[in-house]
Design a protein around this motif. Structure first.
Motif, PDB file in Angstrom:
ATOM      1  N   ALA A  19      -4.497 -12.124  15.100  1.00  0.00           N
ATOM      2  CA  ALA A  19      -3.337 -12.699  15.576  1.00  0.00           C
ATOM      3  C   ALA A  19      -3.338 -14.131  15.982  1.00  0.00           C
ATOM      4  CB  ALA A  19      -2.810 -11.760  16.566  1.00  0.00           C
ATOM      5  N   PHE A  20      -4.356 -14.554  16.746  1.00  0.00           N
ATOM      6  CA  PHE A  20      -4.554 -15.702  17.322  1.00  0.00           C
ATOM      7  C   PHE A  20      -5.672 -16.760  17.142  1.00  0.00           C
ATOM      8  CE2 PHE A  20      -2.607 -12.762  20.537  1.00  0.00           C
ATOM      9  CZ  PHE A  20      -1.325 -13.032  20.095  1.00  0.00           C
ATOM     10  N   GLY A  21      -6.469 -15.925  16.089  1.00  0.00           N
ATOM     11  CA  GLY A  21      -7.631 -16.741  15.646  1.00  0.00           C
ATOM     12  C   GLY A  21      -9.112 -16.660  16.572  1.00  0.00           C
ATOM     13  N   SER A  22      -8.551 -15.859  17.885  1.00  0.00           N
ATOM     14  CA  SER A  22      -9.621 -15.848  18.721  1.00  0.00           C
ATOM     15  C   SER A  22      -9.397 -14.618  19.713  1.00  0.00           C
ATOM     16  CB  SER A  22      -9.982 -17.237  19.512  1.00  0.00           C
ATOM     17  OG  SER A  22     -10.626 -16.614  20.821  1.00  0.00           O
ATOM     18  N   VAL A  51       1.027  -7.529  24.266  1.00  0.00           N
ATOM     19  CA  VAL A  51       0.522  -5.998  24.252  1.00  0.00           C
ATOM     20  C   VAL A  51      -0.077  -6.004  22.899  1.00  0.00           C
ATOM     21  CG1 VAL A  51       1.362  -3.398  24.062  1.00  0.00           C
ATOM     22  CG2 VAL A  51       2.565  -5.095  25.839  1.00  0.00           C
ATOM     23  N   VAL A  52      -1.387  -5.410  23.216  1.00  0.00           N
ATOM     24  CA  VAL A  52      -2.207  -4.981  21.852  1.00  0.00           C
ATOM     25  C   VAL A  52      -2.130  -3.442  21.988  1.00  0.00           C
ATOM     26  CG1 VAL A  52      -4.090  -4.902  20.811  1.00  0.00           C
ATOM     27  CG2 VAL A  52      -3.346  -7.019  21.738  1.00  0.00           C
ATOM     28  N   ARG A  53      -1.511  -2.828  20.787  1.00  0.00           N
ATOM     29  CA  ARG A  53      -1.311  -1.465  20.730  1.00  0.00           C
ATOM     30  C   ARG A  53      -2.245  -0.827  19.681  1.00  0.00           C
ATOM     31  NH1 ARG A  53       1.398   2.558  17.886  1.00  0.00           N
ATOM     32  NH2 ARG A  53       2.113   4.496  19.235  1.00  0.00           N
ATOM     33  N   VAL A  54      -3.303   0.092  20.223  1.00  0.00           N
ATOM     34  CA  VAL A  54      -4.473   0.626  19.465  1.00  0.00           C
ATOM     35  C   VAL A  54      -4.086   2.020  19.182  1.00  0.00           C
ATOM     36  CG1 VAL A  54      -6.762   0.877  19.163  1.00  0.00           C
ATOM     37  CG2 VAL A  54      -6.219  -1.207  20.135  1.00  0.00           C
ATOM     38  N   GLU A  55      -3.879   2.284  17.730  1.00  0.00           N
ATOM     39  CA  GLU A  55      -3.564   3.531  17.608  1.00  0.00           C
ATOM     40  C   GLU A  55      -4.525   4.637  17.866  1.00  0.00           C
ATOM     41  OE1 GLU A  55      -2.110   6.154  13.607  1.00  0.00           O
ATOM     42  OE2 GLU A  55      -1.827   3.941  13.567  1.00  0.00           O
ATOM     43  N   GLY A  56      -4.327   5.783  18.392  1.00  0.00           N
ATOM     44  CA  GLY A  56      -5.053   7.187  18.698  1.00  0.00           C
ATOM     45  C   GLY A  56      -5.563   7.684  17.588  1.00  0.00           C
ATOM     46  N   GLU A  57      -6.221   9.021  17.683  1.00  0.00           N
ATOM     47  CA  GLU A  57      -6.678   9.799  16.390  1.00  0.00           C
ATOM     48  C   GLU A  57      -5.546  10.112  15.577  1.00  0.00           C
ATOM     49  OE1 GLU A  57      -9.326  12.860  17.228  1.00  0.00           O
ATOM     50  OE2 GLU A  57     -10.378  11.810  19.138  1.00  0.00           O
ATOM     51  N   ARG A  58      -5.720   9.986  14.297  1.00  0.00           N
ATOM     52  CA  ARG A  58      -4.471  10.347  13.721  1.00  0.00           C
ATOM     53  C   ARG A  58      -4.316  11.985  13.200  1.00  0.00           C
ATOM     54  NH1 ARG A  58      -4.617   5.257   9.330  1.00  0.00           N
ATOM     55  NH2 ARG A  58      -3.787   3.816  10.961  1.00  0.00           N
ATOM     56  N   SER A  59      -3.330  12.515  13.310  1.00  0.00           N
ATOM     57  CA  SER A  59      -3.060  14.031  13.113  1.00  0.00           C
ATOM     58  C   SER A  59      -2.624  14.048  11.560  1.00  0.00           C
ATOM     59  CB  SER A  59      -1.926  14.555  13.963  1.00  0.00           C
ATOM     60  OG  SER A  59      -0.719  14.207  13.806  1.00  0.00           O
ATOM     61  N   PRO A  60      -2.652  15.515  11.125  1.00  0.00           N
ATOM     62  CA  PRO A  60      -2.088  15.739   9.758  1.00  0.00           C
ATOM     63  C   PRO A  60      -0.625  15.414   9.697  1.00  0.00           C
ATOM     64  CG  PRO A  60      -3.689  17.415  10.614  1.00  0.00           C
ATOM     65  CD  PRO A  60      -3.152  16.447  11.481  1.00  0.00           C
ATOM     66  N   GLU A  76      15.111  -7.153  13.368  1.00  0.00           N
ATOM     67  CA  GLU A  76      16.513  -7.110  13.754  1.00  0.00           C
ATOM     68  C   GLU A  76      16.459  -7.257  15.244  1.00  0.00           C
ATOM     69  OE1 GLU A  76      18.700  -7.079  11.880  1.00  0.00           O
ATOM     70  OE2 GLU A  76      17.468  -6.681   9.999  1.00  0.00           O
ATOM     71  N   GLY A  77      15.253  -7.543  15.989  1.00  0.00           N
ATOM     72  CA  GLY A  77      15.526  -7.631  17.549  1.00  0.00           C
ATOM     73  C   GLY A  77      15.670  -6.704  18.251  1.00  0.00           C
ATOM     74  N   LEU A  78      15.264  -5.542  17.867  1.00  0.00           N
ATOM     75  CA  LEU A  78      15.523  -4.300  18.465  1.00  0.00           C
ATOM     76  C   LEU A  78      14.130  -3.670  19.046  1.00  0.00           C
ATOM     77  CD1 LEU A  78      17.179  -2.109  15.782  1.00  0.00           C
ATOM     78  CD2 LEU A  78      18.249  -2.574  18.064  1.00  0.00           C
ATOM     79  N   ALA A  79      13.092  -4.290  18.770  1.00  0.00           N
ATOM     80  CA  ALA A  79      11.623  -4.109  19.147  1.00  0.00           C
ATOM     81  C   ALA A  79      11.025  -5.472  19.525  1.00  0.00           C
ATOM     82  CB  ALA A  79      10.629  -3.412  18.216  1.00  0.00           C
ATOM     83  N   PRO A  80      10.061  -5.385  20.388  1.00  0.00           N
ATOM     84  CA  PRO A  80       9.665  -6.681  21.024  1.00  0.00           C
ATOM     85  C   PRO A  80       9.099  -7.445  19.462  1.00  0.00           C
ATOM     86  CG  PRO A  80       8.926  -4.960  22.363  1.00  0.00           C
ATOM     87  CD  PRO A  80       9.651  -4.316  21.219  1.00  0.00           C
ATOM     88  N   ARG A  81       9.180  -8.878  19.780  1.00  0.00           N
ATOM     89  CA  ARG A  81       8.541  -9.680  18.631  1.00  0.00           C
ATOM     90  C   ARG A  81       7.074  -9.266  18.198  1.00  0.00           C
ATOM     91  NH1 ARG A  81       7.309 -16.172  18.690  1.00  0.00           N
ATOM     92  NH2 ARG A  81       6.600 -16.532  16.903  1.00  0.00           N
ATOM     93  N   LEU A  82       6.812  -9.179  16.782  1.00  0.00           N
ATOM     94  CA  LEU A  82       5.457  -8.790  16.314  1.00  0.00           C
ATOM     95  C   LEU A  82       4.826  -9.910  15.684  1.00  0.00           C
ATOM     96  CD1 LEU A  82       6.062  -5.449  14.187  1.00  0.00           C
ATOM     97  CD2 LEU A  82       4.808  -5.708  16.395  1.00  0.00           C
ATOM     98  N   TYR A  83       3.392  -9.986  16.348  1.00  0.00           N
ATOM     99  CA  TYR A  83       2.523 -11.334  15.953  1.00  0.00           C
ATOM    100  C   TYR A  83       1.543 -10.732  14.682  1.00  0.00           C
ATOM    101  CZ  TYR A  83       4.323 -13.457  19.824  1.00  0.00           C
ATOM    102  OH  TYR A  83       5.183 -14.186  20.704  1.00  0.00           O
ATOM    103  N   ALA A  92      -1.189  -3.205  16.364  1.00  0.00           N
ATOM    104  CA  ALA A  92      -0.044  -4.117  16.253  1.00  0.00           C
ATOM    105  C   ALA A  92      -0.191  -4.796  17.774  1.00  0.00           C
ATOM    106  CB  ALA A  92       1.382  -3.121  16.400  1.00  0.00           C
ATOM    107  N   VAL A  93       0.114  -6.219  17.622  1.00  0.00           N
ATOM    108  CA  VAL A  93       0.138  -7.363  18.566  1.00  0.00           C
ATOM    109  C   VAL A  93       1.546  -7.478  18.777  1.00  0.00           C
ATOM    110  CG1 VAL A  93      -0.729  -9.395  19.375  1.00  0.00           C
ATOM    111  CG2 VAL A  93      -2.132  -8.161  18.076  1.00  0.00           C
ATOM    112  N   MET A  94       2.208  -7.485  19.983  1.00  0.00           N
ATOM    113  CA  MET A  94       3.627  -7.860  20.151  1.00  0.00           C
ATOM    114  C   MET A  94       3.572  -8.405  21.448  1.00  0.00           C
ATOM    115  SD  MET A  94       4.544  -3.834  20.829  1.00  0.00           S
ATOM    116  CE  MET A  94       3.390  -3.210  19.852  1.00  0.00           C
TER     117      MET A  94
END
Length: 328
Positions: A19-22, A51-60, A76-83, A92-94
């Motif tokens: 996202a930011f190069g560093s 906010v950096v959101r790291v997904e947990g273990e994936r379920s079936p 559409e401006g409904l969720a925080p801006r994504l980087y 995801a970085v937002m």
């Protein structure tokens, strides 16, 4: 997997670099709250916070369209801006939203209900999300799993299963069209920044019947009939002629059984096969009073077991369930 897991930390670092190069940051702190299995971190870089959101273990049953849905919502401006997002890494970085209590939203319960309805209307106007699964199939799979766990004794859930079959048949028969839907519109997935509302946690977002988000919102953000009417009017601003009271009632029943399944599955994970023979449950008012005055912990498995029974009763009788978290 935990927040201190080296894999989680490495994915956090990779997301920052992309996202930011560093990966450099002035502070990195884990964020608390919410029912998601993801690991969110607040990252301070100079005078900016992310906010950096790291997904947990994936379920079936993982929804494969969550990042695409979140991206469209952010555009559409409904969720925080994504980087940055990466489906493979599950990151995801937002923007970080400095959230205020939901009960400070202007206008009290009525204003908040109207605001939630307006948010739903804006979401349903977004270009359609990808299709994932029919809602009746989602509820049915969860219910079938729960019935197999041994949390309840054999035969105890037969009446509930029979009602689910009837409701699902009637609901499927009336399906006509789908819209962009969040499908988990609960208080912990909403942020109020002092001016406007934001939706977060898009794990369950996909194309769905427009009545589902309205059904979830009514149970959680409409404490009285007047608020319910305000919410429905605001939510159906773009298609007032398409809100079907009969279909909405079916959607509310399915939503209640879904959350019963979520709560009872969590209880089973902690308590094991209880072979419970008792489906009796307090009213929503009595349960909320017990939590408020009796110090009952909402995260305790025994509380989830009891609350799941309250939602089962709501599915069977049509009585309103407790609200899942605080609201205005």
């Amino acid at each position: 997997m935990s927040i201190d897991d080296p894999q989680v930390q490495e994915r956090l670092r990779a997301a920052l670099i992309a996202a930011f190069g560093s990966a450099q940051a002035d502070a990195i702190e884990p964020l608390q709250g919410g029912a998601s299995t993801a690991f969110p971190f607040r990252v301070d870089r100079g005078d900016q916070r992310f906010v950096v959101r790291v997904e947990g273990e994936r379920s079936p049953l993982r929804n494969p369209h969550q990042y695409e849905s979140m991206t469209r919502a952010a555009q559409e401006g409904l969720a925080p801006r994504l980087y940055y997002t990466n489906e493979t890494l599950g990151v995801a970085v937002m923007d970080f939203i400095d959230a205020k209590p939901l009960n400070t939203y202007p206008g009290g319960s009525a204003g908040f209900a109207q605001g939630i309805g307006g948010l739903i209307a804006r979401l349903q106007a977004v270009p359609a999300f990808p299709h994932f699964v029919d809602y009746t199939d989602m509820v049915g799979r969860l219910w079938t799993y729960l019935c197999s766990t041994g949390l309840f004794a054999p035969g105890i859930l037969d009446r509930t299963s029979a009602r689910l079959a009837r409701v699902s048949e009637a609901y499927r028969a009336g399906f006509e069209w789908g819209v962009a839907s969040h499908n988990d519109l609960l208080p912990h997935n909403l942020l109020f920044d002092g001016s406007r509302l934001w939706l977060i946690d898009w794990e369950s977002a996909y194309l769905n019947d427009p009545h589902i988000d309205i059904a979830i919102a009514l149970d959680n953000f409409a404490p009285d009939p007047a608020c319910a009417e305000l919410l429905k009017q605001a939510a159906s601003a773009h298609w007032p002629e398409r809100i079907d009271p009969t279909r909405l009632a079916l959607a509310r029943a399915l939503v209640r059984l879904y959350y019963a399944g979520v709560l009872l599955s969590a209880a089973f994970a902690a308590l094991g096969p209880l072979e419970d023979r008792n489906l009796s449950a307090p009213s929503a008012e009595a349960f909320e009073r017990a939590v408020r005055l009796g110090g009952m912990r909402l995260d305790a498995p025994e509380t989830k077991h009891l609350l799941g029974k309250v939602f089962l009763a709501s599915f069977m009788t049509g009585a309103a369930p407790p609200r899942l978290g605080g609201s205005a």
